[in-house]
Write an enzyme that holds these catalytic residues in place. Structure first.
Site, short mmCIF file in Angstrom:
data_model
loop_
_atom_site.label_atom_id
_atom_site.label_comp_id
_atom_site.label_asym_id
_atom_site.label_seq_id
_atom_site.Cartn_x
_atom_site.Cartn_y
_atom_site.Cartn_z
N CYS A 73 3.84 49.93 -7.37
CA CYS A 73 3.49 51.35 -7.27
C CYS A 73 4.60 52.19 -6.64
O CYS A 73 4.43 53.38 -6.40
CB CYS A 73 2.19 51.53 -6.49
SG CYS A 73 2.38 51.18 -4.74
N CYS A 76 2.79 46.66 1.25
CA CYS A 76 2.72 47.94 0.56
C CYS A 76 1.57 48.71 1.21
O CYS A 76 0.42 48.26 1.16
CB CYS A 76 2.45 47.74 -0.93
SG CYS A 76 1.97 49.29 -1.72
N TYR A 116 -6.27 -1.00 8.01
CA TYR A 116 -5.97 -2.01 9.02
C TYR A 116 -7.24 -2.34 9.77
O TYR A 116 -7.96 -1.43 10.19
CB TYR A 116 -4.92 -1.44 9.97
CG TYR A 116 -4.12 -2.44 10.78
CD1 TYR A 116 -4.10 -3.80 10.48
CD2 TYR A 116 -3.35 -2.01 11.85
CE1 TYR A 116 -3.34 -4.69 11.22
CE2 TYR A 116 -2.59 -2.89 12.61
CZ TYR A 116 -2.60 -4.23 12.29
OH TYR A 116 -1.85 -5.10 13.03
N CYS A 172 -2.49 51.31 -5.10
CA CYS A 172 -1.64 50.24 -5.64
C CYS A 172 -2.51 49.29 -6.49
O CYS A 172 -3.43 48.65 -5.96
CB CYS A 172 -0.97 49.52 -4.47
SG CYS A 172 0.09 48.18 -4.96
N GLU A 200 0.87 -1.19 0.00
CA GLU A 200 0.00 0.00 0.00
C GLU A 200 0.89 1.22 0.00
O GLU A 200 2.06 1.13 0.38
CB GLU A 200 -0.84 0.04 1.29
CG GLU A 200 -1.87 -1.05 1.39
CD GLU A 200 -2.29 -1.31 2.83
OE1 GLU A 200 -1.93 -0.53 3.72
OE2 GLU A 200 -2.95 -2.33 3.04
N LYS A 230 10.55 4.41 2.27
CA LYS A 230 10.25 5.83 2.09
C LYS A 230 10.93 6.34 0.82
O LYS A 230 12.11 6.06 0.59
CB LYS A 230 10.77 6.63 3.28
CG LYS A 230 10.12 6.22 4.59
CD LYS A 230 9.17 7.26 5.08
CE LYS A 230 9.80 8.01 6.22
NZ LYS A 230 8.98 9.05 6.76
N LYS A 259 2.12 4.74 1.58
CA LYS A 259 2.18 5.26 2.94
C LYS A 259 1.61 6.67 2.91
O LYS A 259 2.19 7.59 2.32
CB LYS A 259 3.63 5.28 3.43
CG LYS A 259 3.75 5.60 4.89
CD LYS A 259 5.15 5.26 5.38
CE LYS A 259 5.27 5.35 6.89
NZ LYS A 259 4.94 6.64 7.44
N CYS A 281 7.51 49.02 -3.31
CA CYS A 281 6.52 48.16 -3.95
C CYS A 281 6.83 48.03 -5.44
O CYS A 281 7.00 49.04 -6.13
CB CYS A 281 5.13 48.74 -3.76
SG CYS A 281 3.86 47.80 -4.63
N ASP A 287 0.44 10.26 4.09
CA ASP A 287 1.04 11.19 5.04
C ASP A 287 -0.03 12.08 5.65
O ASP A 287 -0.30 13.18 5.18
CB ASP A 287 2.09 12.04 4.29
CG ASP A 287 3.07 12.66 5.25
OD1 ASP A 287 3.02 12.30 6.45
OD2 ASP A 287 3.86 13.51 4.82
S1 IVH Z 1 0.01 -0.04 8.67
C1 IVH Z 1 1.44 -1.97 12.86
N1 IVH Z 1 -0.41 1.13 6.39
O1 IVH Z 1 2.56 5.03 9.07
C2 IVH Z 1 1.57 -0.87 11.85
N2 IVH Z 1 0.41 2.46 8.19
O2 IVH Z 1 5.06 4.40 10.69
C3 IVH Z 1 0.29 -0.59 11.17
N3 IVH Z 1 0.70 4.82 7.61
O3 IVH Z 1 1.34 5.06 12.33
C4 IVH Z 1 0.40 0.52 10.25
N4 IVH Z 1 0.00 4.67 5.54
O4 IVH Z 1 0.06 6.35 10.61
C5 IVH Z 1 0.00 1.29 7.66
N5 IVH Z 1 -0.87 2.02 4.31
C6 IVH Z 1 -0.47 2.19 5.57
C7 IVH Z 1 -0.06 3.44 6.08
C8 IVH Z 1 0.38 3.53 7.40
C9 IVH Z 1 0.46 5.49 6.49
C10 IVH Z 1 1.26 5.45 8.84
C11 IVH Z 1 0.50 5.11 10.10
C12 IVH Z 1 1.49 4.56 11.04
C13 IVH Z 1 2.78 4.96 10.45
C14 IVH Z 1 3.81 3.91 10.77
#
Ligand code: IVH
Length: 670
Positions: free
Chosen positions: A410, A425, A227, A431, A114, A313, A116, A407, A118
């Site tokens: 103007c 300004c 999850y 302006c 999946e 990452k 990650k 500015c 943010d």
């Molecule tokens: S699984 C037991 N899946 O990343 C760990 N986490 O560093 C279960 N996060 O606290 C996490 N996308 O906030 C999981 N597809 C994803 C995620 C994800 C972002 C974040 C989550 C977690 C942190 C872990």
């Protein structure tokens, strides 16, 4: 209204609101106006308050918030919220794979990948199919109970329907502010002279912890879940749990993929490396999970993180390019923003030519010289950043970038307000971008909604000397408009009609349109409700402004200063003469009952569950009257927290009944 009638009405309104919600959120269609929708919802909110016994646990009113939480309760997580081990390297991913293989002693296994996300991680608890708790990660062991705020997020189901729903389960996911919502929010903040938010993640995190859940509702947070945890879920793989979550109508990002081996995982990683820029939210990597849940248990956990998962990452993409110059943009409020003009480079899927330098402090921090090679970075975020200077490539003869003192539009000397990073300004009335910006602000949809007028026409009207302030729009003649490029009879009529129609937009829109610094649409609505007319606002002292709901020091002072300026008062007078709405339209509140039978009330102090104007409305709708001061004729003093002691003493002396919020609710039930 009898209880029986209320029950029926609540059911009917719930159905109606749900219908229009579904139409809007699932099919992007509408059948009624926003205003009509708000009215339906308001009526439902008010009935549910009077008859809480008929409020359904998944009532659509929860999505609009209304609860104020002063301090969030700190609660323990049933299962700790662990973090993931991180890596930036392919080699370490292969090491992870080797550890998994060893741990499973030759058993075959698959991965589930999946992105990650943010955002802000959240844990959602469902009991008997109902969302009962939403808690932030906190330190992983305990977090903040932010349930009221979480309930405003429309993609999080309040009730799960289906067969074999586990009695208790927990869902984890990431709450985020979609990129387009974040950009829009920042545009709006800039428009009212507030500083921009730095990034979507921090803004989402701040929003989840706001005290007023109705403000959270307006921010349009979203949530992807990833999850499912529980003791009796009957699931065998992570893939099944994702499918289960989807079938329960949770929102799952469709970007996941099952991978047979680590080579396929690497392919997935490179597939999304640049494509993730097009996703609706910021992402910073990929999460790789062993798919089989039994195998997950076998592999187990370290103290901090699971051994069955790892996060890869993405490195923020970084290149150096030449700084060709710095230009300066002047906004409606006069704030000057420096922009780096770069030698174009292709970075993470797009060509980058410009990057905001935010303010003078940032230029000093970076120690920028004209002709420098600067590092430009594009991570998962929306806007590229200048992160530093490549000192090895700096030639000797380069000159430091010196922030302008005048500015660029103007030539007026710039000023800096104490405590603010930006230069301004001060030539507010002379302006050009400030003048044009004010008109653009004035005509926008949330304000006077003159959609027949665009940026180009405003520019021409200004250049021809026809319009220098919003009030000039209302003096325009057909012949003036025909002087504009491309305007003929029909388009001129269209524009005149648009301007004419704007005379009937409600007071709160007009109040927002006149462009008082820090007065956004929500603040304008609150002010309009509380003060009812521009005359009342214009004569209010700072203290009186502070008494209005949610008006703080900064806003109160800005409003007060605005009305001290004769040129602003003149402009408003002209707009009034043109026929714009400067008073709230006194709507006769729709009668709901007569339980208060003509009894009189004074409301004082602050309340836990209502704002003062809501109480006012409920009293009027149920046959009561509002008086402004305590006298012998008064029936009830509705007393909240922090009310003045003299009012209380007077009421006691005169034998007026003093009632609390709870007593009031009892009174309403008849
Ligand atoms: S699984 C037991 N899946 O990343 C760990 N986490 O560093 C279960 N996060 O606290 C996490 N996308 O906030 C999981 N597809 C994803 C995620 C994800 C972002 C974040 C989550 C977690 C942190 C872990």
């Amino acid at each position: 209204m009898t209880a029986e009638e209320a029950k029926k009405k609540i059911e009917q309104l719930t159905k109606e609101v749900n219908f229009h919600n579904d139409l809007y959120y699932q099919q992007s269609r509408t059948q009624i106006s926003d205003f009509e929708f708000d009215q339906l919802l308001e009526r439902l909110v008010s009935l549910e308050k009077q008859f809480p016994q008929f409020k359904s646990p998944d009532s659509p009113t929860q999505r609009v918030g209304g609860t104020i939480t002063k301090e969030f309760a700190s609660v323990y997580h049933k299962y700790p919220m662990l973090s993931l081990s991180n890596t930036y390297s392919q080699k370490e991913l292969e090491d992870f794979d080797a550890r998994v293989a060893r741990g499973l002693e030759g058993d075959s296994y698959e991965y589930f990948c999946e992105l990650k996300f943010d955002g802000v991680s959240i844990s959602l608890t469902y009991e008997n199919g109902k969302l009962t708790r939403g808690v932030t990660r906190g330190d992983g062991v305990r977090g903040d109970d932010v349930t009221a705020n979480i309930k405003t997020i429309r993609s999080i189901p309040l009730i799960i329907k289906g067969d074999a729903i586990p009695p208790v389960f927990e869902v984890r996911g990431e709450v985020f502010l979609p990129k387009d919502v974040f950009l829009q929010l920042n545009k709006e903040r800039e428009d009212i002279g507030e500083e921009r938010y730095a990034n979507a993640r921090n803004t989402a995190s701040g929003t989840v912890k706001m005290q007023d859940s109705s403000e959270v509702a307006r921010r349009k947070l979203d949530c992807f879940v990833y999850y499912l945890l529980g003791d009796e879920t009957g699931l065998n793989t992570h893939e099944e749990s994702i499918q289960k979550l989807e079938s329960w109508k949770f929102k799952v990002s469709p970007t996941y993929k099952k991978c047979k081996n680590i080579a396929m995982v690497l392919e997935y990683i490179s597939h999304w490396e640049t494509r993730r820029q097009d996703l609706p939210l910021e992402t910073d990597g990929v999460v790789i999970k062993v798919n089989d849940l039994e195998q997950q248990q076998l592999l187990g956990y370290t103290a901090k993180s699971p051994r069955w998962a790892i996060a890869y990452k993405y490195k923020a993409q970084n290149m150096s390019t030449r700084l060709n110059g710095v230009t300066y943009q002047v906004g409606r409020t006069g704030a000057v923003t420096p922009v780096a003009e770069l030698e174009p480079i292709f970075l993470a899927g797009t060509t980058v030519k410009r990057a905001s330098l935010h303010n003078a402090n940032e230029i000093a921090r970076l120690d920028l010289h004209l002709g420098d090679y600067v590092f430009v970075e594009k991570g998962g975020e929306i806007i590229p950043k200048v992160t530093g200077v490549d000192h090895e490539r700096r030639s000797n003869n380069l000159k430091p970038v010196v922030y302008i003192t005048k500015c660029p539009e103007c030539n007026t000397k710039l000023v800096r307000v104490e405590g603010e990073a930006a230069f301004y300004c001060p030539n507010v009335n002379g302006c050009p971008p400030q003048i044009k910006g004010r008109i653009e602000h004035f005509i926008q949809r949330k304000a006077m909604d003159i959609d027949s007028l665009g940026e180009r026409t405003i520019h021409q009207l200004y250049e021809l000397g026809l319009v220098k302030s919003p009030a000039d729009l209302y003096d325009l003649k057909r012949d003036d408009i025909l002087k504009l490029e491309g305007y003929k009879d029909k388009s001129a009529k269209n524009l005149m009609d648009g301007i004419e129609k704007s005379k009937s937009v409600p007071f709160e829109n007009v109040l927002f349109a006149i462009g008082i610094r820090y007065v956004g649409k929500t603040v304008a609505e609150k002010l309009a409700r509380y003060f009812k007319s521009i005359d009342q606002i214009a004569i209010a002292t700072v203290d009186e402004l502070l008494a209005a709901p949610e008006i703080g020091e900064k806003i109160a002072k800005s409003i007060y200063d605005f009305f001290q300026k004769p040129e602003n008062r003149r402009e408003i007078k002209r707009l009034m003469n043109a026929g714009l709405q400067f008073k709230t339209q006194a709507k006769e509140p729709e009668k709901e009952s007569d339980v208060l039978g003509g009894k009189s009330f004074v409301i004082s102090g602050t309340f836990e569950r209502y704002e003062r104007d809501q109480l006012q409305e409920i009293i009027l709708k149920n046959g009561g009257r509002i008086l402004s001061g305590v006298s012998g004729k008064l029936d009830y003093l509705l007393a909240g927290d922090n009310m003045g002691p003299s009012k209380l003493a007077k009421a006691e002396k005169l034998g007026v009944k003093i009632i609390s919020e709870k007593d009031f609710e009892k009174l309403l039930k008849g």
